[in-house]
Enzyme design. Structure first.
Site, PDB file in Angstrom:
ATOM      1  N   CYS A  44       0.857  -1.192   0.000  1.00  0.00           N
ATOM      2  CA  CYS A  44       0.000   0.000   0.000  1.00  0.00           C
ATOM      3  C   CYS A  44       0.894   1.243   0.000  1.00  0.00           C
ATOM      4  O   CYS A  44       2.111   1.161   0.187  1.00  0.00           O
ATOM      5  CB  CYS A  44      -0.867   0.001   1.253  1.00  0.00           C
ATOM      6  SG  CYS A  44       0.137   0.043   2.748  1.00  0.00           S
ATOM      7  N   HIS A  74       4.565  -5.792   8.969  1.00  0.00           N
ATOM      8  CA  HIS A  74       4.420  -7.194   9.358  1.00  0.00           C
ATOM      9  C   HIS A  74       4.717  -8.136   8.202  1.00  0.00           C
ATOM     10  O   HIS A  74       3.823  -8.806   7.683  1.00  0.00           O
ATOM     11  CB  HIS A  74       3.001  -7.434   9.886  1.00  0.00           C
ATOM     12  CG  HIS A  74       2.789  -6.841  11.235  1.00  0.00           C
ATOM     13  ND1 HIS A  74       1.674  -6.128  11.574  1.00  0.00           N
ATOM     14  CD2 HIS A  74       3.560  -6.845  12.339  1.00  0.00           C
ATOM     15  CE1 HIS A  74       1.771  -5.717  12.824  1.00  0.00           C
ATOM     16  NE2 HIS A  74       2.906  -6.144  13.307  1.00  0.00           N
ATOM     17  N   CYS A 136       2.100   5.864   9.399  1.00  0.00           N
ATOM     18  CA  CYS A 136       1.252   6.130   8.228  1.00  0.00           C
ATOM     19  C   CYS A 136       0.198   7.193   8.586  1.00  0.00           C
ATOM     20  O   CYS A 136      -0.430   7.112   9.644  1.00  0.00           O
ATOM     21  CB  CYS A 136       0.561   4.838   7.811  1.00  0.00           C
ATOM     22  SG  CYS A 136      -0.575   5.081   6.451  1.00  0.00           S
ATOM     23  N   GLU A 166      -0.516  -1.092  16.452  1.00  0.00           N
ATOM     24  CA  GLU A 166      -1.316   0.117  16.198  1.00  0.00           C
ATOM     25  C   GLU A 166      -2.329   0.336  17.322  1.00  0.00           C
ATOM     26  O   GLU A 166      -2.490   1.454  17.823  1.00  0.00           O
ATOM     27  CB  GLU A 166      -2.054  -0.005  14.851  1.00  0.00           C
ATOM     28  CG  GLU A 166      -2.847   1.246  14.542  1.00  0.00           C
ATOM     29  CD  GLU A 166      -3.760   1.097  13.321  1.00  0.00           C
ATOM     30  OE1 GLU A 166      -3.392   0.402  12.361  1.00  0.00           O
ATOM     31  OE2 GLU A 166      -4.851   1.685  13.354  1.00  0.00           O
ATOM     32  N   THR A 234      -6.880   0.469  11.644  1.00  0.00           N
ATOM     33  CA  THR A 234      -7.046   0.779  10.215  1.00  0.00           C
ATOM     34  C   THR A 234      -7.165  -0.437   9.303  1.00  0.00           C
ATOM     35  O   THR A 234      -7.599  -0.309   8.160  1.00  0.00           O
ATOM     36  CB  THR A 234      -5.831   1.590   9.718  1.00  0.00           C
ATOM     37  OG1 THR A 234      -4.647   0.905  10.113  1.00  0.00           O
ATOM     38  CG2 THR A 234      -5.819   2.990  10.269  1.00  0.00           C
ATOM     39  N   CYS A 272      -8.439   2.125   6.662  1.00  0.00           N
ATOM     40  CA  CYS A 272      -7.685   2.885   5.656  1.00  0.00           C
ATOM     41  C   CYS A 272      -8.124   2.500   4.243  1.00  0.00           C
ATOM     42  O   CYS A 272      -8.673   1.417   4.020  1.00  0.00           O
ATOM     43  CB  CYS A 272      -6.183   2.689   5.843  1.00  0.00           C
ATOM     44  SG  CYS A 272      -5.539   1.241   5.035  1.00  0.00           S
ATOM     45  N   ASN A 303      -4.138  -6.928   8.204  1.00  0.00           N
ATOM     46  CA  ASN A 303      -4.922  -6.778   6.967  1.00  0.00           C
ATOM     47  C   ASN A 303      -4.895  -8.067   6.151  1.00  0.00           C
ATOM     48  O   ASN A 303      -5.860  -8.389   5.469  1.00  0.00           O
ATOM     49  CB  ASN A 303      -4.457  -5.543   6.179  1.00  0.00           C
ATOM     50  CG  ASN A 303      -3.151  -5.765   5.457  1.00  0.00           C
ATOM     51  OD1 ASN A 303      -3.143  -6.265   4.361  1.00  0.00           O
ATOM     52  ND2 ASN A 303      -2.040  -5.407   6.091  1.00  0.00           N
TER      53      ASN A 303
HETATM   54  S1  SF4 Z   1      -2.793   2.155   7.531  1.00  0.00           S
HETATM   55 FE1  SF4 Z   1      -3.310   1.343   5.505  1.00  0.00          FE
HETATM   56  S2  SF4 Z   1      -2.117   2.620   4.045  1.00  0.00           S
HETATM   57 FE2  SF4 Z   1      -1.235   2.869   6.098  1.00  0.00          FE
HETATM   58  S3  SF4 Z   1       0.400   1.352   6.246  1.00  0.00           S
HETATM   59 FE3  SF4 Z   1      -1.424   0.438   7.155  1.00  0.00          FE
HETATM   60  S4  SF4 Z   1      -2.385  -0.702   5.471  1.00  0.00           S
HETATM   61 FE4  SF4 Z   1      -0.942   0.745   4.547  1.00  0.00          FE
END
Ligand code: SF4
Length: 380
Positions: A44, A74, A136, A166, A234, A272, A303
């Site tokens: 991303c 990760h 980010c 996070e 996110t 995100c 993710n």
């Molecule tokens: S928040 Fe979204 S855009 Fe930012 S590093 Fe994580 S996955 Fe990527």
């Protein structure tokens, strides 16, 4: 440290022609195997940015010792590449003993894309190190929102994972401002919270049904469940985040009445864009009913875990794997619910022609995905 970055610095080093070709066509037939790939997958913007900032810092700081707190993103392959470039680790499997305590002004420390706790940032400032903050901008969004909740006297409900960097950073920010939080991982955990709000469960039942560490220290169930504001880590499953917000809205409405929602409930989508795009695109491919769906990414990548759930929700045989080494007579994969790393045989369907869909987490380099595709073709 400049905030400009050049993503080509990163994209070139992890470039894979096969993945690029598939990205542009969406599918390719090789023998009796059809390869399917979503429109959006893999690295991303935030990961490109973080990795490019590291490369820029290596030039800017020259020979000064450079450290990562634990990992930049990760993905084991990417972290290993940074280790090979001489970047040290302050925590985790590859850390040097006492490195964290002994940091000095000559050291350079990279804050990862998923941010760091208030305590860690304070420590780095106290030691006088040069900080390269790759947090980010999408991660800052929930931070800003939760500060607003704290100011308004709301408890923050985080759809996230206890222990994920996070979410840990968000929780520490809330505590540092004197606020409170509850972390819910799934719609099932949100149901338990809703049952408590509606008077259908008591405190012990609620605490017993959520993970250890889900509540802020000093959480008062009579006081801190009155006004709730929802945010998301996110990288969670977007559809589940929406369902959680809605379930809590209904619970508060049932308890205090619809008219009170304006005063006791807030909901703000902080998923995100890259996570949303990758999940939407993965769903489009999974809806084509491939015989197999492989999601490639670090086992601790939030993710990637949620991309795997997209396939499972649509009833497609799906596996979350870390790389080509996972494919052989047996497949090594991460179990969706328990998180265990398991092995099983009979994973490759014998049907021909065979259709196989792929996706990859936001921290998965194209080179790694390309190696997985090649390995699959070899085996089939
Ligand atoms: S928040 Fe979204 S855009 Fe930012 S590093 Fe994580 S996955 Fe990527």
């Amino acid at each position: 440290m400049s905030q400009q970055f050049d993503p080509s610095l990163v994209r070139q080093s992890y470039r894979c022609e096969l993945v690029e070709e598939l990205r542009s066509t969406g599918s390719k037939v090789v023998g009796d195997v059809t390869l399917l790939i979503p429109k959006s997958l893999g690295f991303c913007w935030g990961v490109d940015r973080a990795l490019a900032m590291v490369q820029e810092a290596r030039v800017e700081y020259g020979a000064r010792p450079m450290w990562l707190i634990s990992s930049i993103i990760h993905n084991p392959r990417v972290n290993a590449d940074l280790r090979d470039q001489g970047i040290g680790f302050l925590r985790g499997e590859y850390s040097l003993e006492s490195a964290w305590e002994n940091l000095s002004e000559n050291d350079v420390v990279i804050v990862p894309a998923f941010s760091a706790t208030v305590e860690d940032m304070d420590h780095l400032r106290d030691r006088g190190v040069a900080i390269v903050d790759t947090t980010c901008p999408w991660v800052i969004k929930p931070h800003k929102r939760t500060l607003r909740y704290v100011k308004e006297g709301f408890t923050t409900v985080i759809h996230g994972t206890v222990g994920h960097e996070e979410t840990e950073a968000t929780c520490s920010l809330i505590l540092s401002e004197g606020g409170h939080f509850v972390v819910v991982y799934s719609i099932q955990e949100a149901e338990c919270l809703a049952a408590f709000i509606e008077g259908e469960a008591n405190t012990d039942e609620l605490v017993g049904s959520l993970r250890s560490g889900s509540f802020s220290l000093g959480f008062d169930f009579d006081v801190h469940m009155q006004h709730l504001g929802v945010i998301n880590q996110t990288t969670m499953l977007a559809s589940e985040s929406r369902a959680i917000g809605e379930r809590l809205r209904v619970a508060l409405s049932n308890r205090d009445g619809e008219a009170e929602l304006e005063n006791n409930f807030r909901d703000f989508d902080t998923i995100c864009r890259a996570t949303q795009d990758n999940q939407d695109a993965a769903a489009v491919v999974a809806e084509k009913n491939p015989d197999l769906y492989l999601v490639v990414g670090g086992y601790d990548s939030s993710n990637t875990k949620n991309l795997a759930r997209v396939g499972q929700r649509l009833g497609v045989p799906s596996f979350h794997i870390e790389g080509p080494h996972c494919l052989g007579e047996q497949i090594e994969y991460r179990h969706r619910s328990s998180g265990e790393i398991l092995q099983r045989g009979d994973w490759l369907p014998s049907v021909r022609p065979l259709s196989v869909a792929f996706s990859a987490g936001a921290s998965t380099p194209d080179t790694l995905l390309g190696e997985v595709i090649e390995r699959l073709l070899e085996l089939s």
